[in-house]
Write an enzyme that holds these catalytic residues in place. Sequence first.
Site, PDB file in Angstrom:
ATOM      1  CE1 TYR A 143      -3.743   2.416   0.471  1.00  0.00           C
ATOM      2  CE2 TYR A 143      -2.474   3.305   2.301  1.00  0.00           C
ATOM      3  CZ  TYR A 143      -3.525   3.407   1.414  1.00  0.00           C
ATOM      4  OH  TYR A 143      -4.365   4.496   1.472  1.00  0.00           O
ATOM      5  CG  ASP A 238       5.848   3.905   0.802  1.00  0.00           C
ATOM      6  OD1 ASP A 238       6.097   4.713   1.709  1.00  0.00           O
ATOM      7  OD2 ASP A 238       4.695   3.641   0.417  1.00  0.00           O
ATOM      8  CE  LYS A 266       1.373   5.186   7.987  1.00  0.00           C
ATOM      9  NZ  LYS A 266      -0.031   5.050   8.189  1.00  0.00           N
TER      10      LYS A 266
HETATM   11  N1  PLP Z   1       2.852   4.339   2.172  1.00  0.00           N
HETATM   12  C1  PLP Z   1       2.765   3.480   3.190  1.00  0.00           C
HETATM   13  C2  PLP Z   1       3.784   2.402   3.336  1.00  0.00           C
HETATM   14  C3  PLP Z   1       1.720   3.591   4.120  1.00  0.00           C
HETATM   15  O1  PLP Z   1       1.631   2.721   5.128  1.00  0.00           O
HETATM   16  C4  PLP Z   1       0.775   4.628   3.949  1.00  0.00           C
HETATM   17  C5  PLP Z   1      -0.346   4.763   4.883  1.00  0.00           C
HETATM   18  O2  PLP Z   1      -0.644   3.936   5.692  1.00  0.00           O
HETATM   19  C6  PLP Z   1       0.929   5.497   2.874  1.00  0.00           C
HETATM   20  C7  PLP Z   1       1.975   5.329   2.001  1.00  0.00           C
HETATM   21  C8  PLP Z   1      -0.049   6.614   2.680  1.00  0.00           C
HETATM   22  O3  PLP Z   1       0.140   7.562   3.681  1.00  0.00           O
HETATM   23  P1  PLP Z   1      -1.046   8.575   4.069  1.00  0.00           P
HETATM   24  O4  PLP Z   1      -2.114   7.769   4.718  1.00  0.00           O
HETATM   25  O5  PLP Z   1      -0.372   9.560   4.993  1.00  0.00           O
HETATM   26  O6  PLP Z   1      -1.491   9.201   2.808  1.00  0.00           O
END
Ligand code: PLP
Length: 426
Positions: A143, A238, A266
């Site tokens: 994700y 990521d 985060k």
């Molecule tokens: N990338 C990863 C690995 C994530 O866990 C998340 C969200 O949980 C995101 C991107 C997206 O972040 P946001 O919810 O701040 O848009």
Amino acid sequence: MSLKMDKSKELFEEAKKYLVGGVNSPVRYFKPYPFFVKKAKDCYLYDVDGNCYIDYCLAYGPMVLGHANEKIVEAVKKQLELGSAYGCPTEKEIILAKEVVKRVPCAEMVRFVNSGTEATMSAIRLARGVTGRKKIIKFDGAYHGAHDYVLVKSGSGALTHGHPNSPGIPEETTKNTILVPFNDEDAVKRAINENKDEIACVIVEPVMGNVGCILPKEGYLKFLREIAEENDILLIFDEVITGFRLAKGGAQEYFDVVPDIATLGKILGGGFPIGAIVGKREIMENFSPLGAIYQAGTFNGNPISITAGIATLEQLDDKFYKETSRTAKILADALRELADKYNIKAKVYNIASMFQIYFNDKDVVNYEIAKQSDVNKFMKYFWGLLERGVFVPPSQFECCFTSIKHDDEVIDKTINAMEDVFRSLE
Ligand code: PLP
């Protein structure tokens, strides 16, 4: 249900009239209705019915210093008096950017945005713009936020609610997203060979935190680094979950593999909205205004989030990493022992402050195997814990986290609750 949740039920009925599904993010919904939070402090959430829960969801990751951390609260209050959005640069953005560059191995330059979603969207655009190629490689179950390029075979709430491929995304958009299973070297080699000179980037969660907690096999991230380099493909880590969590410099420090670009979020915002794209200077300088690749945002570098970020990173010392890793490991070990003792088929994974249990007898190394877990049993485990005052994310396809506020007493209480639940799961 033995929990008293009358007020939450009432609020949920009201919320449903105005908010889609009663919530503003699908991960917050679970059947029959979620508890509504009144306040949070340290490792505890307090709901509107007077229940108190030890929190292992931690807002899906950011609250590693616990809720309402005094230093963050104080710093943010001061900043609020000075204004909350300027549309002009601030000195604090430089301070936080310098801290990020100091810690994160691949970070020579930073662009702050408002969410992890924005960060991965812009990182992919950057990779495409720099390489002049369209295709990207993404892993099944990863994700990377809720934008169109990556919402295919996606984890987190999309998978939990049964829509890993979202309608509304034109196939023209995702036809350039090549999906491969995690931890499989041959699949990546094949994808690259079949799309010679067409792939802009490989985007990977170094530890998959949105289908539970899937660890990379020994050497897998190094393999990705090498094959990307050999084929002039950019490697994007990521690190929205793993950044500042696995180590001061995130997964790239922990595994000693340096990507070309990384996305952060985060923890970086200390509980306020943030995201960041970081990477090598020659790549990052392609973003506007220096380069032509457009990236912008009214709230980019927002002074409140930046202030909270500075106050957060200041507190992430060696003790923080030692303690949060220690407590998560104690919980993971306890879960393994309990599964053994009560004869329950389960696999438990843990790294630094991350842990998750799968009700599965196979080693969970990728999305397909994660999906074979007994999700009904997981939800029984979830409710059992909730009724005993412990909140884990309400899905098999999320990850649990410890904070610096989860001390030994809290951990003992949690393990007692877990044992009680395992007894009832037999
Ligand atoms: N990338 C990863 C690995 C994530 O866990 C998340 C969200 O949980 C995101 C991107 C997206 O972040 P946001 O919810 O701040 O848009």
